[in-house]
Design an enzyme around this catalytic site. Structure first.
Site, PDB file in Angstrom:
ATOM      1  CG  ASN A  10      -1.706   1.234   1.411  1.00 47.11           C
ATOM      2  OD1 ASN A  10      -1.805   2.041   0.485  1.00 47.11           O
ATOM      3  ND2 ASN A  10      -2.306   1.413   2.585  1.00 47.11           N
ATOM      4  CD1 TRP A  11       3.678   1.110  -2.645  1.00 47.08           C
ATOM      5  CD2 TRP A  11       3.717   2.138  -4.639  1.00 47.08           C
ATOM      6  NE1 TRP A  11       4.497   0.393  -3.483  1.00 47.08           N
ATOM      7  CE2 TRP A  11       4.539   0.994  -4.709  1.00 47.08           C
ATOM      8  CE3 TRP A  11       3.581   2.943  -5.777  1.00 47.08           C
ATOM      9  CZ2 TRP A  11       5.225   0.649  -5.870  1.00 47.08           C
ATOM     10  CZ3 TRP A  11       4.262   2.584  -6.924  1.00 47.08           C
ATOM     11  CH2 TRP A  11       5.081   1.454  -6.972  1.00 47.08           C
ATOM     12  CE  LYS A  12      -0.107   3.402   4.604  1.00 47.37           C
ATOM     13  NZ  LYS A  12      -0.030   3.501   6.047  1.00 47.37           N
ATOM     14  CG  HIS A 106      -5.817   1.865   5.004  1.00 42.81           C
ATOM     15  ND1 HIS A 106      -5.412   2.842   5.882  1.00 42.81           N
ATOM     16  CD2 HIS A 106      -4.786   0.994   4.901  1.00 42.81           C
ATOM     17  CE1 HIS A 106      -4.184   2.567   6.292  1.00 42.81           C
ATOM     18  NE2 HIS A 106      -3.774   1.452   5.711  1.00 42.81           N
ATOM     19  CD  GLU A 108      -2.910   5.613   6.533  1.00 44.37           C
ATOM     20  OE1 GLU A 108      -2.880   5.696   5.286  1.00 44.37           O
ATOM     21  OE2 GLU A 108      -1.963   5.152   7.202  1.00 44.37           O
ATOM     22  CD  GLU A 179      -3.426  -2.567   7.228  1.00 41.08           C
ATOM     23  OE1 GLU A 179      -2.313  -2.778   6.774  1.00 41.08           O
ATOM     24  OE2 GLU A 179      -4.056  -1.529   7.033  1.00 41.08           O
ATOM     25  N   GLY A 185       2.234   2.413  10.650  1.00 44.98           N
ATOM     26  CA  GLY A 185       3.148   3.545  10.518  1.00 44.98           C
ATOM     27  C   GLY A 185       3.833   3.931  11.819  1.00 44.98           C
ATOM     28  CB  SER A 225       5.036  -1.640  11.957  1.00 44.32           C
ATOM     29  OG  SER A 225       4.622  -0.300  12.195  1.00 44.32           O
ATOM     30  N   GLY A 246       2.985  -1.109   4.242  1.00 43.95           N
ATOM     31  CA  GLY A 246       3.008   0.303   3.866  1.00 43.95           C
ATOM     32  C   GLY A 246       4.429   0.752   3.571  1.00 43.95           C
ATOM     33  N   GLY A 247       5.072   1.365   4.554  1.00 43.69           N
ATOM     34  CA  GLY A 247       6.397   1.958   4.381  1.00 43.69           C
ATOM     35  C   GLY A 247       7.414   1.062   3.685  1.00 43.69           C
TER      36      GLY A 247
HETATM   37  P1  PGA Z   1       2.864   0.420   7.537  1.00 39.61           P
HETATM   38  O1  PGA Z   1       1.415   0.607   6.855  1.00 39.61           O
HETATM   39  O2  PGA Z   1       3.435  -0.878   7.017  1.00 39.61           O
HETATM   40  O3  PGA Z   1       3.654   1.597   7.087  1.00 39.61           O
HETATM   41  O4  PGA Z   1       2.643   0.375   9.016  1.00 39.61           O
HETATM   42  C1  PGA Z   1       0.555  -0.490   6.688  1.00 39.61           C
HETATM   43  C2  PGA Z   1      -0.751  -0.054   6.071  1.00 39.61           C
HETATM   44  O5  PGA Z   1      -1.215   1.063   6.354  1.00 39.61           O
HETATM   45  O6  PGA Z   1      -1.369  -0.796   5.310  1.00 39.61           O
END
Ligand code: PGA
Length: 263
Positions: A10-12, A106, A108, A179, A185, A225, A246-247
């Protein structure tokens, strides 16, 4: 194994067109050096999916010409097929563009953009009807975990999202991503044991509501994470069928290392 593991990135709101192109070249190089990963991806023993921002989707889809096994998805979708919804994109549009997947619900989107359980349900229905595979995100906040409400929250989110789907679509067209919000994050991942506990409970929930067959094929991912150094532990749990990253999905090298950890 009935369930093909999925490593999803997930590149956001990261990586425009040129960064996407650079990622794809690096990924191609990285995978061509790893015979085991290449064979597993080409043989469909494992899936890798990336979820770039909307404007980078076409560039990622172009990458399928030299990375034919790569799956591509969007990070959001609207429930209506078309209409006066400024700023939105429909499931059929994503499908027509060539997307395989879409992320729905998600945390977010729920927290920063006020997405409700009801909107998540409508998006999920639209995505599945259009033939997209949905990655449905669920998870509790730290406060909810500390109050012992983890499963109540997760089950409510699942129930509200999945209620309209035929049981055979649940396992087939939906990947559930557990999640925990406190792990996204933050660098503080759930332990493999914590991830397994909730993923196992999710599978039990799917069995109770949609039948054993749905539960058996149901893919359940862990996200929050996930990094190169904790992926192997998380992915070795029996009810964790993959990761939503994500990251660590923004660099081809770390993303490929996470895929290798799943093999
Ligand atoms: P993260 O994000 O790996 O940076 O914690 C995961 C996600 O939001 O899907």
């Amino acid at each position: 194994m009935e369930r093909t593991p999925l490593i999803a990135g997930n590149w956001k709101m990261h990586h425009g067109i040129s960064a996407t192109g650079k990622f794809l070249s690096e990924l191609e190089m990285r995978i061509s050096r790893d015979a085991g990963a290449k064979k597993a991806l080409e043989g469909d023993f494992i899936e890798m999916a990336i979820f770039p921002p909307f404007t980078s989707l076409w560039r990622a889809l172009e990458g399928k010409r030299y990375l034919p096994w790569l799956k591509v998805g969007a990070q959001n979708v609207h429930w209506a097929p078309e209409g006066a919804f400024t700023g939105e994109v429909s499931a059929n549009m994503l499908r027509e563009a060539g997307c395989d997947y879409v992320i729905i619900g998600h945390s977010e989107r729920r927290q920063l953009f006020g997405e409700t359980d009801e909107q998540v349900r409508r998006k999920l229905d639209a995505a599945v009807s259009a033939g997209l595979l949905a990655v449905l995100c669920v998870g509790e906040t730290l406060q909810e975990r500390e109050a012992g409400e983890t499963m109540a929250v997760v089950e409510r989110q699942l129930m509200k999202a999945l209620v309209g789907l035929p049981p055979d679509e649940v396992g087939r067209s939906v990947c559930i991503a557990y999640e925990p919000v406190w792990a996204i994050g933050t660098g503080r991942n759930a332990t493999p044991g914590e991830a397994q506990e909730v993923c196992q409970a999710i599978r039990r929930f799917v069995a109770e509501r949609f039948g054993d067959e749905a539960a058996m094929v149901q893919r359940i991912l862990y996200g929050g994470s996930v990094k190169t150094d904790n992926a192997a532990g998380l992915l070795s749990e029996p009810d964790v069928d993959g990761a939503l990253v994500g990251g660590a999905s923004l660099q081809a090298d770390s993303f490929a290392q996470i895929l290798a950890a799943a093999l």
